[in-house]
Design an enzyme around this catalytic site. Structure first.
Site, PDB file in Angstrom:
ATOM      1  N   ILE A 187       0.880  -1.178   0.000  1.00  0.00           N
ATOM      2  CA  ILE A 187       0.000   0.000   0.000  1.00  0.00           C
ATOM      3  C   ILE A 187       0.914   1.224   0.000  1.00  0.00           C
ATOM      4  O   ILE A 187       1.788   1.336   0.854  1.00  0.00           O
ATOM      5  CB  ILE A 187      -0.877   0.029   1.279  1.00  0.00           C
ATOM      6  CG1 ILE A 187      -1.853  -1.165   1.320  1.00  0.00           C
ATOM      7  CG2 ILE A 187      -1.635   1.354   1.418  1.00  0.00           C
ATOM      8  CD1 ILE A 187      -2.961  -1.137   0.283  1.00  0.00           C
ATOM      9  N   HIS A 188       0.779   2.111  -0.975  1.00  0.00           N
ATOM     10  CA  HIS A 188       1.617   3.312  -0.925  1.00  0.00           C
ATOM     11  C   HIS A 188       0.972   4.555  -1.521  1.00  0.00           C
ATOM     12  O   HIS A 188       1.465   5.654  -1.340  1.00  0.00           O
ATOM     13  CB  HIS A 188       2.956   3.075  -1.624  1.00  0.00           C
ATOM     14  CG  HIS A 188       2.873   3.153  -3.114  1.00  0.00           C
ATOM     15  ND1 HIS A 188       2.459   2.112  -3.880  1.00  0.00           N
ATOM     16  CD2 HIS A 188       3.114   4.178  -3.963  1.00  0.00           C
ATOM     17  CE1 HIS A 188       2.460   2.478  -5.141  1.00  0.00           C
ATOM     18  NE2 HIS A 188       2.838   3.719  -5.235  1.00  0.00           N
TER      19      HIS A 188
END
Ligand code: UD1
Length: 354
Positions: free
Chosen positions: A204-205
């Site tokens: 997740i970024h």
């Protein structure tokens, strides 16, 4: 023929590898400029080493900053580099701030620009990447499209004459690395502390999932509540935001650890029960490895993965839980991302059209 490639962020180093190898094989002069957008060794140096690229020829070291500061620093520094090298082509990759900065600098110096991975659209105008790719496509002289869907988007925007369908270079590198990883010894590379086939691999970024504390908390809770162990390969952005908002990335089913090198990432994805991600590249890598993917976004550029059933968009806790436990998708031999020889085509087109 002389080509200057400009890269700066992790996914661009992956795309650079097949281009660099194809340029070398064809005897094309290839100069690599690293903007320094990603500077952590785990996001940068290991890719150059593991993918056999060698060190960049020029490193601008711009580092982090607001979008304007980061992009502006690149623009200023690239003018001098392009002016010195005067290549036949500046080649830009994907959709980052490094992409749009290099395209803009080069066109103003009247140096032809080719955009690799042209024509992708999310149609989400809140994403910085969407502006980067639209602006770059309209500035560039040659649009190297990975898929027919990308060609169709460019055609609708009046850019058909500048467009060539070459296939996706991520397929080139994935096939190569997948085969190398399958042959390697048991003690080679870094492995996850998780049983094969029994864990979900997560990344997740994106700003839309990390920057708002309530949203980040919701995503982390969804992952922590899944039915198997979840290994989160934590990008520096998610680590920084979680720390700032007091969100624990190690609880329930969820454990976090630093990002993996590319071959280890591919091995970890291939051995997982499924991938949960908001990355662009990993959605496609999961599909090419035939690992079910759940994408934590409201839309995707890689619509083929969804149409073929290997990718599902999910945002709430319930949607994510339902998506990861869905039945395995139907087998397919569809190849929307090309045959693994896209980079050779790119070098051939750039050589013919200089
Ligand atoms: C960028 C790209 C995105 C791509 C992603 C892959 C843009 C607008 N976004 O997002 O398209 O999918 O790379 O990773 O270009 N940071 C570090 N160390 C680093 C790099 C970044 O700590 O080596 C921190 C920075 O302090 C920054 C944050 O991570 O606050 C985000 O970095 P940024 O350069 O904005 O890009 P990404 O979010 O990685």
């Amino acid at each position: 023929v002389k080509i200057v490639s400009v890269v700066g962020a992790r996914p661009q180093f992956v795309k650079l590898a097949p281009i660099h190898h194809a340029a070398r094989a064809a005897g094309v002069e290839h100069v690599i400029v690293h903007t320094g957008q990603h500077y952590d060794p785990l996001l940068s140096d290991v890719f150059f080493e593991d993918l056999g690229i060698g060190a960049p020829d020029v490193h601008l070291g711009v580092g982090s900053g607001s979008h304007g500061v980061q992009t502006g620093a690149m623009l200023g520094a690239l003018d001098a580099v392009f002016d010195e090298h005067r290549p036949d082509w500046v080649l830009v990759y994907g959709d980052t701030n490094s992409t749009v900065a290099a395209a803009l600098s080069a066109v103003k110096l009247h140096i032809p620009v080719a955009h690799l991975e042209a024509g992708l659209r999310s149609f989400n105008r809140r994403m910085p990447e969407e502006h980067n790719r639209v602006l770059t496509d309209h500035a560039a002289d040659l649009l190297l499209a990975p898929t027919q869907v990308a060609v169709d988007h460019l055609t609708r925007e009046g850019l058909a004459e500048r467009t060539v369908l070459v296939g996706d270079v991520m397929t080139d590198v994935l096939f190569d690395v997948r085969d190398r990883v399958a042959r390697r010894a048991a003690d080679e590379g870094e492995r996850l502390d998780a049983a094969e086939g029994e864990y979900y691999l997560a990344t997740i970024h994106r700003a839309e999932n990390t920057d708002d504390p309530a949203r980040l908390r919701q995503v982390v809770e969804a992952l922590a509540g899944l039915d198997r162990p979840v290994v989160l390969l934590a990008h520096p952005r998610v680590v920084a935001k979680a720390a700032a908002h007091g969100i624990d990335l190690d609880r329930g089913s969820l454990t976090s650890r630093p990002p993996l090198a590319y071959p280890d990432l591919i091995a970890a994805a291939a051995a997982s029960a499924g991938v949960v991600t908001d990355s662009g590249g990993l959605q496609k890598e999961a599909f090419l490895l035939r690992v079910p993917c759940t994408t934590v976004r409201t839309e995707t550029e890689w619509v083929e993965t969804v149409e073929l059933g290997w990718n599902v968009l999910a945002n709430t806790r319930e949607e994510i839980a339902a998506a990861v436990t869905r039945p395995r998708p139907a087998a397919t031999d569809a190849a929307p991302y090309g045959d693994g020889h896209a980079a050779e085509r790119v070098i051939a087109v750039l050589s013919e059209r200089r």
